[in-house]
Design an enzyme around this catalytic site. Structure first.
Site, short mmCIF file in Angstrom:
data_model
loop_
_atom_site.label_atom_id
_atom_site.label_comp_id
_atom_site.label_asym_id
_atom_site.label_seq_id
_atom_site.Cartn_x
_atom_site.Cartn_y
_atom_site.Cartn_z
N GLY A 74 40.42 43.95 47.68
CA GLY A 74 40.35 43.30 48.87
C GLY A 74 40.97 44.14 49.96
N ASN A 154 45.94 32.26 52.42
CA ASN A 154 46.36 32.41 50.93
C ASN A 154 47.77 31.79 50.69
OD1 ASN A 154 47.00 34.86 52.83
ND2 ASN A 154 48.37 35.35 51.46
N GLN A 182 40.48 34.72 49.75
CA GLN A 182 40.67 33.39 49.13
C GLN A 182 39.50 32.35 48.87
OE1 GLN A 182 43.45 32.38 47.33
NE2 GLN A 182 44.52 34.27 47.80
N SER A 202 37.48 40.16 46.90
CA SER A 202 37.86 40.73 45.81
C SER A 202 37.71 39.92 44.62
CB SER A 202 39.61 40.79 45.95
OG SER A 202 40.24 41.50 44.93
N ALA A 203 37.36 40.57 43.46
CA ALA A 203 37.07 39.87 42.09
C ALA A 203 38.27 39.24 41.43
CB ALA A 203 36.60 41.15 41.08
N HIS A 204 39.31 39.80 41.51
CA HIS A 204 40.40 38.96 40.93
C HIS A 204 40.74 37.71 41.34
CE1 HIS A 204 44.40 39.90 43.04
NE2 HIS A 204 43.62 40.75 43.57
N THR A 247 33.73 57.77 42.36
CA THR A 247 32.95 57.44 41.28
C THR A 247 32.73 55.81 41.09
OG1 THR A 247 32.76 59.46 40.42
CG2 THR A 247 32.04 57.75 38.87
N CYS A 335 52.92 39.22 47.57
CA CYS A 335 53.05 40.25 47.99
C CYS A 335 54.49 40.33 48.82
CB CYS A 335 52.10 41.13 48.88
SG CYS A 335 50.27 40.61 48.35
C1 LIG Z 1 44.71 38.98 47.35
C2 LIG Z 1 44.42 38.89 48.77
C3 LIG Z 1 44.25 40.27 49.46
C4 LIG Z 1 44.33 41.47 48.69
O1 LIG Z 1 43.05 41.62 47.71
P1 LIG Z 1 43.60 42.79 46.69
O2 LIG Z 1 42.32 42.69 45.96
O3 LIG Z 1 44.56 42.20 45.77
O4 LIG Z 1 43.86 44.10 47.24
C5 LIG Z 1 43.42 40.20 50.69
N1 LIG Z 1 43.56 39.22 51.59
C6 LIG Z 1 43.65 37.74 50.89
C7 LIG Z 1 43.59 36.86 51.69
C8 LIG Z 1 44.53 37.63 49.60
O5 LIG Z 1 44.36 36.47 49.14
#
Ligand SMILES: *Cc1c(COP(=O)(O)O)cnc(C)c1O
Length: 398
Positions: A74, A154, A182, A202-204, A247, A335
């Site tokens: 992300g 977030n 989010q 972001s996938a996680h 890649t 973070c």
């Molecule tokens: C977690 C998050 C990100 C960062 O995503 P990553 O894949 O961990 O780099 C960016 N923006 C928001 C709002 C997030 O919650």
């Protein structure tokens, strides 16, 4: 961590992978090892998986398949959006409008740009964390080249008026980027209806793998009146149509697509269930624990987000004590939680420094049960009481 009872209530920081996603990734680790840029059939097979994944992910936000560009996170998607747009539009201006509650992945690039001479407007928010549309309109100047406002916060879960913001951007012919990390997969998003030009995900954060993200780019960066409005920030091989060379992580992306497929199927039922748990926590805590309050909006918030303030004590201590009880929570942003500065988001909604230090984020997930929530509610009052007993603040304030 492997104790029989460990309850994970920090799904806004990251989510455990859904077992169905793990299964999908494992399959692709074995079978889809080709480089999607290779001409041979192993590479072509990887290319097919990428196309299919793009299609699935695009369909979640009503985007076109080819407008999805995979990234490593992300954060990377945010950085490509921001630096890619300003690099392409240098002659158009040097003014960017954002908010005072962005994630560090957006806030810190803008702070860096400010050092490099760009003019930034960090829009204020009200006590719930919402921007005012009239402030946004007032901030627009002839030099404005980008509006960048997060979809949902977030830390406090507040959902911004994205459709109204998109309408303003369209009216003034400005590029609109939203960090939707989010919100993506949790609440409905429609890039056309909301006039979004750039969207990061972001996938996680939705039960997929870490290290996989995407940037949606309207019409691959070509928009009426704009020609090409973004350019790459990295140069290398031709992957992701030069927008993000390197890649491609095909198994990870296939896992991302699987996670999106599941989110699409389960979003509605899941958010109903999560809202029930969310509201149970909010109601119980604010009614039963003295000097506690909710941060963020009572209803206009992510279905899985709770952010509570407890007077006289520090969020960090609450998190550590809850961890000893086998419960994972957070003070807000994962973070920044290692630094001692209070959250910029909580300060922006008007909390005093000492209040901003006393906050606890509880984020529910797909695997959170009612029993988990009850266990948390059983353990929390003891933790708060213990910490208040030894708190020097309590005596000073009271
Ligand atoms: C977690 C998050 C990100 C960062 O995503 P990553 O894949 O961990 O780099 C960016 N923006 C928001 C709002 C997030 O919650």
């Amino acid at each position: 961590m492997n104790d029989s009872k460990y309850i994970y209530l920090d799904n806004a920081a990251t989510t455990p992978m859904d077992p169905r996603v793990i299964e999908e990734i494992n399959k692709h680790f074995k079978e889809t090892y080709g480089n999607s840029s290779s001409l041979h059939s192993v590479g072509q097979k990887a290319g097919q998986v990428l196309l299919k994944s793009r299609e699935i992910i695009a369909s979640l936000i009503n985007a076109k398949r080819d407008d999805i560009f995979f990234t490593s996170s992300g954060t990377e998607a945010d950085n490509i959006a921001i630096f890619g747009v300003i690099s392409k539009n240098k002659e158009k201006g040097n003014h960017i409008i954002t908010t005072s509650i962005e994630h560090h992945a957006v806030e810190n690039p803008y702070k860096e740009l400010e050092k490099r001479g760009f003019k930034l407007t960090f829009l204020p928010v009200d006590k719930y964390g919402l921007i005012e549309i009239k402030d946004l309109e007032k901030a627009i100047t002839k030099k404005t080249l980008l509006i960048s406002i997060m979809f949902a916060n977030n830390e406090i879960g507040t959902i911004e008026p994205i459709k109204e913001i998109g309408a303003i951007a369209k009216k003034h012919d400005l590029i609109f980027h939203t960090d939707a990390v989010q919100a993506f997969g949790k609440i409905p998003i429609d890039v056309d209806d909301m006039n979004i030009d750039l969207l990061s995900a972001s996938a996680h954060k939705l039960y997929g793998p870490k290290g996989v993200g995407m940037l949606y780019i309207r019409n691959k960066g070509v928009r009426d009146g704009w020609g090409k409005f973004i350019e790459p920030i990295m140069y290398g091989g031709g992957h992701e149509r030069d927008m993000r060379p390197s890649t491609v992580n095909v198994p990870g992306i296939a896992g991302f697509a699987k996670a999106v497929e599941l989110a699409k199927e389960e979003m509605e039922g899941e958010s109903q269930q999560q809202m029930k748990l969310r509201d149970r926590i909010i109601k119980w805590v604010t009614e039963n624990i003295e000097d506690s309050y909710l941060n963020g909006h009572p209803t206009r918030r992510l279905p899985n987000n709770v952010n509570l303030g407890f007077k006289y004590i520090e969020g960090e201590s609450i998190v550590l004590d809850l961890d000893m009880e086998g419960i994972a929570t957070s003070t807000g942003s994962a973070c920044s939680s290692k630094s001692l500065d209070p959250s910029h988001v909580l300060l922006a909604i008007g909390l005093k420094h000492e209040e901003a230090h006393g906050s606890l984020r509880v984020s529910i997930g797909r695997f959170t049960s009612e029993e988990d929530v009850e266990y948390f509610l059983e353990k929390l009052p003891g933790v708060i009481e213990r910490l208040r007993k030894i708190s020097p603040l309590k005596k000073e304030i009271k």
